[in-house]
Scaffold this active site. Structure first.
Site, short mmCIF file in Angstrom:
data_model
loop_
_atom_site.label_atom_id
_atom_site.label_comp_id
_atom_site.label_asym_id
_atom_site.label_seq_id
_atom_site.Cartn_x
_atom_site.Cartn_y
_atom_site.Cartn_z
N LYS B 86 -19.18 59.11 36.37
CA LYS B 86 -17.73 59.53 36.37
C LYS B 86 -17.31 60.39 35.33
CE LYS B 86 -12.99 58.13 38.00
NZ LYS B 86 -12.50 56.81 39.03
N ASP B 206 -2.97 51.26 34.94
CA ASP B 206 -4.67 50.79 35.46
C ASP B 206 -5.74 51.22 34.33
OD1 ASP B 206 -7.15 51.88 36.77
OD2 ASP B 206 -6.27 53.08 38.05
#
Lengths: 178, 620
Positions: B86, B206
């Site tokens: 990613k 997050d």
């Protein structure tokens, strides 16, 4: 819905002062029925149409939500042309004031107490913005040829203040962030 | 003999069945898949009861290993085992090598299309992600016992256009129908928000393995609106591990370079230490030295917190900026949602608590909350909850603009603008008789081209020769609900239209995807022709279903002739879609589209009016 009136989309009167909560609520109500997410499992045609409508609604909402873009839009509806950004300014006093304000911003980082200098600068900008803003509001409500022209001049000045405000924000980020 | 069944006029002949839809959290370190079963969102485990899939793919001699099976090879065979793909997806080679200089992979390919040389040939980061997605998709199909209607895949809110496009390409490669790319923090808010119908400002903090996102959302009567997002796409719990590794090396008197396996061992020790210090005050470490001896030491919680303090402070500064962008203050925030395994670190929680002056929400497992939110959204988007009142309004995370004279960037769409959005800007020629124009699309907040992310370049030709400044080139930026950009340019003063659609340079070209689909093992048996036919048949079914539903609900908007006309062409479509030609099906779909275009438009306008009038009644 090509040349629809943004106020009409939300069922609002074409007035400068509007109830933001009502605008937002109606915006959300409409988005709930046209947002592409409603059509995620629908045919491609409906998906495209939903994207188009939803884009229009977003644009209408953003335009009306912000007071300066709302004023600009209202002047557009009244066929008042806005002087373009590069056009020369005849108001010398205003230009002088802008230069003073720019100097004020440039001085901020050398102040003994940077935090309070930023605060004071933002107060100064806010007071002057408000003065011009109130005058523009009155001119827009008057809605005569002369007042609309005046509103458009004031809007142009307000954009200068908006730019100064953005610069102050950037300065604040630089001074307090990294 | 059983009686034959006949459907009510206008009703679908297909029984109203539950459509299988999944939510996938495609994470840097770990990935998960979840679904809504009997109204309850839960993660789906594999046959060994593991729900977390390590985001690792290992390319071995004769097979491709995914997840836990691949993870063990990350130490013994790091060159062929891709972890944290990613971080690589949608990035240029130069970008990757500056940000992550010590990756063990053999990079190849040009700057815009970086690939990794592995034992099984060259692999693109998009293909690595596709393997993970395919693995999770298959796991879900097996567990749910049927074909999937579609998937919602989450991405960091801070992902730029190239990274989003590449993620969608990966899903396409994996054979998944993407219902929507959803921002991770929004997904987390969905997971919490649906149960407790709240109103007000919500902050989603997050901190995952490799990315940090802060999102400020407004929740109002089922509408989630992202007011602002911020963060750092290269900051996460892995960085906590890394500072610990550096600390251990210093303490133990080791010096770099160290062998890959020693680095991996140290990293494992660091991860254990981090986890242990979440619940205890001190942790013992043993490090093997080159001469065969061992070094023993200990790290206190206070020392660890001092090490990571600068990283945590960096996240708080991003929180401050996001609040400012959203034009709200910390005091306006009603709830703080904690997402990502790294929010288990006590210092992160206490810092968030003191910044937002309230106890953050942690009741849903921070590793699963994103996948759960994605599953809830997938269930709605697949059409399983027609009465749902939830609407997600997202914004673009970074400004989009064009290069102008002098290497400056002219912003066309500002960051944090609600999507979908379309904005046009006019440009003109610089020289007399100029017939072409180079258009360079950029993403970022800085004023200089060199400081922004280059997304695409293309040229507009055949501009009629005119005096400098006379041509009007209208460049339109369109961003869809997934946050994906399309740019078109047109010369309009003479009525000559020339336009082009672009895809970001770092995504894959459409023909590359087709080639990869043809080449990929999973699709080898499946003839492309059959695949295309299937796609058209699925679209035909959607068209028939939605037009039939539209006719039964709103036929009053049409004349009897118009209704008959539409019904006729629908019958034709139903017949053609039974046959074996994709082109024929496509042609009749187009015919239906033309016949129903005005009807669809009228219906949508009617639904807006209806929504608004219902509203006015409510107000009274």
């Amino acid at each position: 819905m090509v040349n629809v009136n943004y106020f009409e989309i939300f069922g609002l009167e074409e007035k400068f002062s509007l109830e933001l909560n009502t605008l937002t609520e109606r915006y959300q109500t409409i988005q709930k029925s046209v947002h592409p997410d409603r059509f995620a499992h629908a045919s491609n045609q409906e998906k495209l149409l939903a994207a188009k409508k939803s884009t229009l609604i977003n644009d209408a909402y953003q335009t009306l939500k912000n007071p300066l873009s709302r004023a600009e839009y209202m002047l557009e509806l009244r066929h008042v042309s806005l002087p373009n950004e590069q056009a020369s300014f005849s108001d010398n006093a205003f230009l002088m004031r802008q230069m003073e304000l720019r100097e004020m911003l440039a001085e901020v980082k050398f102040a003994d107490n940077v935090e309070s200098a930023v605060f004071e600068a933002s107060q100064v900008l806010e007071v002057e913005f408000e003065q011009h803003f109130k005058a523009m509001q009155v001119a827009l409500i008057d809605n005569t040829e002369a007042s609309n022209k005046q509103a458009s001049e004031l809007l142009r000045k307000l954009k200068f203040y908006q730019k100064l405000h953005v610069e102050l924000d950037r300065l604040e980020d630089l001074l307090f962030d990294d | 003999m059983a009686l034959l069944q006949i459907a009510e006029p206008g009703q679908s002949t297909v029984p109203h069945d539950h459509k299988l839809a999944i939510g996938i959290d495609l994470g840097t370190t770990n990935s998960l898949v979840a679904t809504v079963k009997s109204g309850l969102a839960e993660t789906i485990s594999d046959d060994k009861q593991r729900d977390i899939l390590p985001s690792v793919v290992s390319y071995q001699e004769n097979e491709i290993l995914v997840g836990d099976e691949a993870k063990s090879f990350s130490i013994s065979d790091p060159e062929n085992t891709i972890v944290s793909a990613k971080r690589l997806i949608g990035r240029s080679l130069a970008d990757i090598q500056t940000k992550y200089p010590s990756l063990p992979y053999q990079f190849c390919g040009d700057d815009s299309h970086p690939s990794i040389q592995t034992r099984s040939g060259t692999i693109n980061p998009v293909q690595v992600s596709a393997q993970l997605l395919q693995h999770l998709g298959q796991r879900a199909e097996q567990a749910l016992g049927g074909e999937l209607t579609g998937a919602v895949i989450t991405v960091p809110a801070y992902f730029d256009d190239a990274q989003r496009q590449s993620t969608k390409d990966a899903a396409k490669l994996a054979g998944l129908n993407v219902l929507r790319l959803l921002n991770e923090p929004t997904a987390a808010a969905v997971a919490y928000g649906l149960d407790s119908k709240q109103e007000g400002i919500i902050a989603v903090y997050d901190l995952g393995g490799g990315t940090f996102d802060i999102s400020i959302l407004r929740l109002n009567k089922g509408v989630f609106e992202v007011l602002a997002t911020g963060g750092d796409s290269a900051l996460g719990g892995d960085d906590f591990d890394q500072v610990l590794v550096d600390f251990i090396i210093e303490r133990a008197g080791l010096s770099r370079p160290l062998s890959t396996s020693v680095e991996r061992q140290l990293l494992e020790q660091a991860t254990q230490t981090k986890e242990a210090l979440s619940s205890s005050e001190i942790h013992k470490i043993t490090v093997p030295l080159a001469n065969g001896d061992e070094w023993q030491g200990e790290i206190s919680k206070a020392e660890f917190e001092q090490l990571i303090q600068p990283l945590v402070s960096k996240t708080m500064r991003a929180c401050r900026r996001a609040l400012k962008d959203a034009e709200v203050s910390a005091a306006d925030v009603k709830e703080v949602v904690m997402v990502g395994g790294s929010t288990r670190v006590p210092l992160v929680r206490t810092e968030a608590e003191s910044f937002f002056k309230q106890t953050p929400l942690t009741s849903i497992d921070p590793d699963k909350v994103v996948a759960i939110g994605a599953a809830i959204q997938a269930d709605i988007l697949a059409g399983n909850k027609p009465d749902s009142d939830v609407l997600l309004l997202d914004v673009i995370p970074l400004s989009l603009g064009l290069e102008t004279m002098g290497g400056l960037v002219e912003k066309v769409i500002a960051r944090n603008t609600t999507i979908p959005v379309a904005k046009a800007q006019e440009f003109t020629t610089f020289k007399d008789g100029q017939t072409a124009m180079a258009i360079h699309v950029l993403q970022g907040e800085r004023e200089l081209v060199d400081d922004c992310r280059s997304l695409a370049r293309f040229e507009l030709h055949d501009i009629p020769p005119m005096a400098a400044g006379a041509a009007h080139i209208r460049v339109t930026f369109k961003v869809d609900a997934d946050g994906l950009l399309a740019v078109t340019a047109m010369e309009k003063s003479t009525g000559v239209e020339a336009s082009i659609e672009v895809k970001p340079s770092f995504g894959l070209a459409d023909n590359e995807i087709t080639e990869m689909l043809q080449a990929s093992v999973a699709n080898a048996q499946e003839d492309m022709q059959a695949r295309m036919l299937k796609e058209q048949q699925v679209e035909a079914a959607r068209v028939i279903e939605s037009v039939s539903a539209a006719l039964s609900a709103d036929s009053h908007l049409l004349s009897t002739d118009e209704v008959a006309d539409i019904e006729k062409v629908l019958a034709e479509l139903a017949k053609v879609s039974q046959e074996q030609s994709a082109d024929a099906v496509e042609a009749v779909i187009e015919k239906v589209n033309v016949k129903t275009a005005a009807f669809a438009e009228r219906r949508m306008d009617a639904s807006i009016n209806k929504a608004l009038s219902g509203h006015t009644v409510d107000d009274l």
